[in-house]
Design a protein around this motif. Structure first.
Motif, short mmCIF file in Angstrom:
data_model
loop_
_atom_site.label_atom_id
_atom_site.label_comp_id
_atom_site.label_asym_id
_atom_site.label_seq_id
_atom_site.Cartn_x
_atom_site.Cartn_y
_atom_site.Cartn_z
N ARG A 1 0.84 -1.21 0.00
CA ARG A 1 0.00 0.00 0.00
C ARG A 1 0.86 1.25 0.00
NH1 ARG A 1 -3.46 -2.61 3.68
NH2 ARG A 1 -2.82 -1.27 5.40
N LEU A 2 2.01 1.19 0.69
CA LEU A 2 2.90 2.35 0.69
C LEU A 2 3.39 2.63 -0.74
CD1 LEU A 2 4.59 4.51 2.14
CD2 LEU A 2 6.41 2.80 2.29
N MET A 3 3.83 1.57 -1.43
CA MET A 3 4.33 1.77 -2.79
C MET A 3 3.22 2.27 -3.71
SD MET A 3 7.54 1.28 -3.10
CE MET A 3 8.03 1.78 -1.47
N GLN A 4 2.01 1.75 -3.51
CA GLN A 4 0.88 2.23 -4.32
C GLN A 4 0.64 3.72 -4.10
OE1 GLN A 4 -2.62 -0.16 -3.51
NE2 GLN A 4 -1.56 -2.02 -4.17
N ALA A 5 0.73 4.13 -2.83
CA ALA A 5 0.50 5.54 -2.51
C ALA A 5 1.58 6.41 -3.16
CB ALA A 5 0.50 5.73 -1.00
N VAL A 6 2.83 5.94 -3.12
CA VAL A 6 3.93 6.68 -3.74
C VAL A 6 3.68 6.83 -5.24
CG1 VAL A 6 6.37 6.55 -4.37
CG2 VAL A 6 5.66 6.08 -2.02
N ASP A 7 3.29 5.72 -5.87
CA ASP A 7 3.03 5.76 -7.31
C ASP A 7 1.89 6.72 -7.65
OD1 ASP A 7 5.05 3.94 -7.76
OD2 ASP A 7 3.72 2.19 -7.79
N ALA A 8 0.84 6.70 -6.81
CA ALA A 8 -0.32 7.56 -7.08
C ALA A 8 0.07 9.02 -6.95
CB ALA A 8 -1.46 7.22 -6.11
N LEU A 9 0.87 9.34 -5.94
CA LEU A 9 1.30 10.73 -5.76
C LEU A 9 2.16 11.19 -6.92
CD1 LEU A 9 2.14 10.83 -1.95
CD2 LEU A 9 0.51 12.30 -3.15
N ASN A 10 3.09 10.35 -7.33
CA ASN A 10 3.98 10.74 -8.42
C ASN A 10 3.25 10.86 -9.75
OD1 ASN A 10 6.21 11.01 -6.79
ND2 ASN A 10 6.94 8.92 -7.14
N ALA A 11 2.22 10.03 -9.91
CA ALA A 11 1.43 10.12 -11.14
C ALA A 11 0.75 11.49 -11.21
CB ALA A 11 0.38 9.01 -11.17
N ARG A 12 0.37 12.01 -10.05
CA ARG A 12 -0.34 13.28 -10.04
C ARG A 12 0.62 14.46 -10.03
NH1 ARG A 12 -4.21 12.73 -5.48
NH2 ARG A 12 -3.16 14.45 -4.45
N LEU A 13 1.71 14.34 -9.28
CA LEU A 13 2.56 15.50 -9.04
C LEU A 13 3.81 15.53 -9.91
CD1 LEU A 13 2.32 15.41 -5.14
CD2 LEU A 13 0.99 16.80 -6.73
N GLY A 14 4.15 14.40 -10.51
CA GLY A 14 5.35 14.36 -11.35
C GLY A 14 6.33 13.33 -10.85
N ARG A 15 7.15 12.87 -11.78
CA ARG A 15 8.10 11.81 -11.46
C ARG A 15 9.06 12.23 -10.35
NH1 ARG A 15 10.51 8.46 -16.20
NH2 ARG A 15 8.55 7.44 -15.76
#
Length: 434
Positions: free
Chosen positions: A373-387
DNA sequence: TCTGGGGTCCTAGGACCC
DNA sequence: TCTGGGGTCCTAGGACCC
């Protein structure tokens, strides 16, 4: 079965041009990562004699003198163009196999030569109309023949951008006689030298050689090549491309690096990106290789290269695990006093994350749920805010090893204000999301 | 001064086993 | 001095491609 290879002309340069039509007719080149080498050239740039793969510093003066526009590469844009071109190509074919970012093999039922060529021309016109990208099409009985026909279609203006290898044996012979041995797909400079030494100078010559002799000279690869040239398929169409076997992330540094801490940041950054790629593809890995090397062009400096591997018991896609692993491996191969120029990581032992993981004792090997879930959250944030907006701390803050990418066109397919304007007449019809 | 990144496949040779 | 043969598996490195 009739096969075709569709290959985009000057692909990266063409992408830049679709987004910026004022570049039409202007020589342009695209640079590799770190703005190091030429990786794509428009027809005008080729005509100026700028070689593919040349280090940029060697051709900088020609570029300046001749008004060549120079761009850093913008792979997210090229990737999106690629998807659109592939979608159009797939509509036209019975069998479809993407081969690279700008090429795909197509499969059709057998048909007369003239029909084949007419079909190729229709496909080409459709791709141009709907994406703005020009493709060349080569057709024949095998993938190797398609590749050679495609090359010819690009250079022979009378082909109109589509060329079919003649069906008749005599016609094919004539065609192959005009193809130099070095220009055969799969024959690099090493094999070409070996073949030439035995008087094999053209593709046609290779079809006339005794197969066991070809095998001795060039192994099973060469033997297959020779068969493909004779119209006997050895490389079938692959409708469902095999899962990839490794994931690599590596970069040259903007300048030489000597400190362990800087290298550690770099390998952690690459490991984190590798883990992100795993998650993008729904994969897990069991092993990580870290490699580093000094500048191989500087023979005056001490040369060193090394790599080492760490194998884990359980597969994972967790960035923190791979970052920590990368640091441990680096400690085993790092040498002080070297001027490092490049480092990278390789993830191996890939398996599908969705496959059920059980041991002989029936224990579940999947990572603990909170970790996923932590990795999913990181991916979701980066998808929205940038790599890389959210990333492991071990990847560093100052990052002195980063390379250059100063010449970005900055164009995007997601900025309506940057879209080319259609003035009059039929122009490429582009569909942009958002 | 400045020289890319990401893949695949094949082969030779060593380790190991019976 | 002489000291097997055959098979598999793994790995490093080469070659090639885009």
């Amino acid at each position: 079965m009739l096969r075709a290879l569709a290959d985009c002309n000057n692909f990266y340069a063409s992408c830049e041009r679709v987004l910026n039509p004022s570049l039409q007719g202007v020589p342009i080149v695209i640079l590799s990562n770190n703005d190091g080498c030429i990786v794509a050239r428009s027809a005008e740039a080729k005509a100026l004699g700028i070689p593919m793969g040349a280090p940029f510093f060697e051709v900088r003066r020609i570029c300046e003198a001749q008004g060549v526009k120079v761009f850093s590469s913008n792979f997210s844009v090229y990737g999106e163009f690629s998807e659109r071109v592939m979608a159009v190509l797939a509509e036209h074919a019975r069998d479809f196999e993407p081969y690279s970012i700008d090429e795909a093999f197509l499969g059709f039922p057998d048909m007369p030569e003239a029909e084949a060529r007419a079909l190729g021309l229709r496909i080409r016109a459709d791709v141009l109309q709907r994406t703005g990208i020009t493709v060349s099409i080569g057709m024949g009985a095998t993938k190797v023949l398609c590749k050679l026909a495609n090359e010819r279609a690009k250079t022979d203006k009378s082909s109109g951008g589509c060329l079919v290898v003649p069906y008749s044996p005599e016609g094919r012979k004539d065609f192959l006689a005009g193809v130099g041995i070095k220009d055969v797909w799969g024959i690099g400079s090493g094999l070409a030298t070996r073949f030439r030494a035995h008087g094999i100078l053209s593709a046609n010559d290779l079809t006339n050689v005794d197969p066991p002799f070809v095998r001795r000279l060039a192994g099973v690869v060469g033997e297959r090549l020779a068969l493909e040239l004779r119209g006997i398929p050895c490389h079938e169409m692959q409708e469902n491309p095999e899962a990839r076997k490794s994931i690599m992330v590596s970069r040259s540094f903007g300048r030489s690096i000597t400190h362990f801490d800087d290298l550690a940041e770099a390998v952690a950054t690459h490991a984190a990106r590798g883990a992100e790629k795993l998650r993008e593809d729904g994969l897990l890995a069991t092993s990580l290789v870290v490699f580093l090397r000094t500048n191989r062009h500087r023979v005056d400096q001490e040369q060193y290269q090394a790599q080492a591997e760490e194998v884990r018991e359980f597969p994972t896609d967790d960035a923190r695990i791979w970052c920590a692993s990368a640091r441990r491996i680096l400690q085993t191969i790092f040498r002080t006093s070297c001027l490092y120029k490049k480092c990278g990581i390789l993830l191996q032992g890939l398996s599908s994350a969705s496959a059920v993981q059980t041991t002989l004792t029936g224990l579940d090997q999947s990572p603990p749920p909170e970790r996923s879930r932590l990795m999913q959250a990181v991916d979701a944030l980066n998808a929205r805010l940038g790599r890389e907006v959210v990333r492991p701390g071990s990847t560093g803050l100052t990052r002195p090893w980063r390379g250059k990418s100063d010449l970005q066109s900055g164009l995007s397919l997601h900025r309506p204000d940057q879209l080319p304007k259609v003035k009059d007449g039929p122009k490429p019809r582009l569909r942009f999301h958002e």
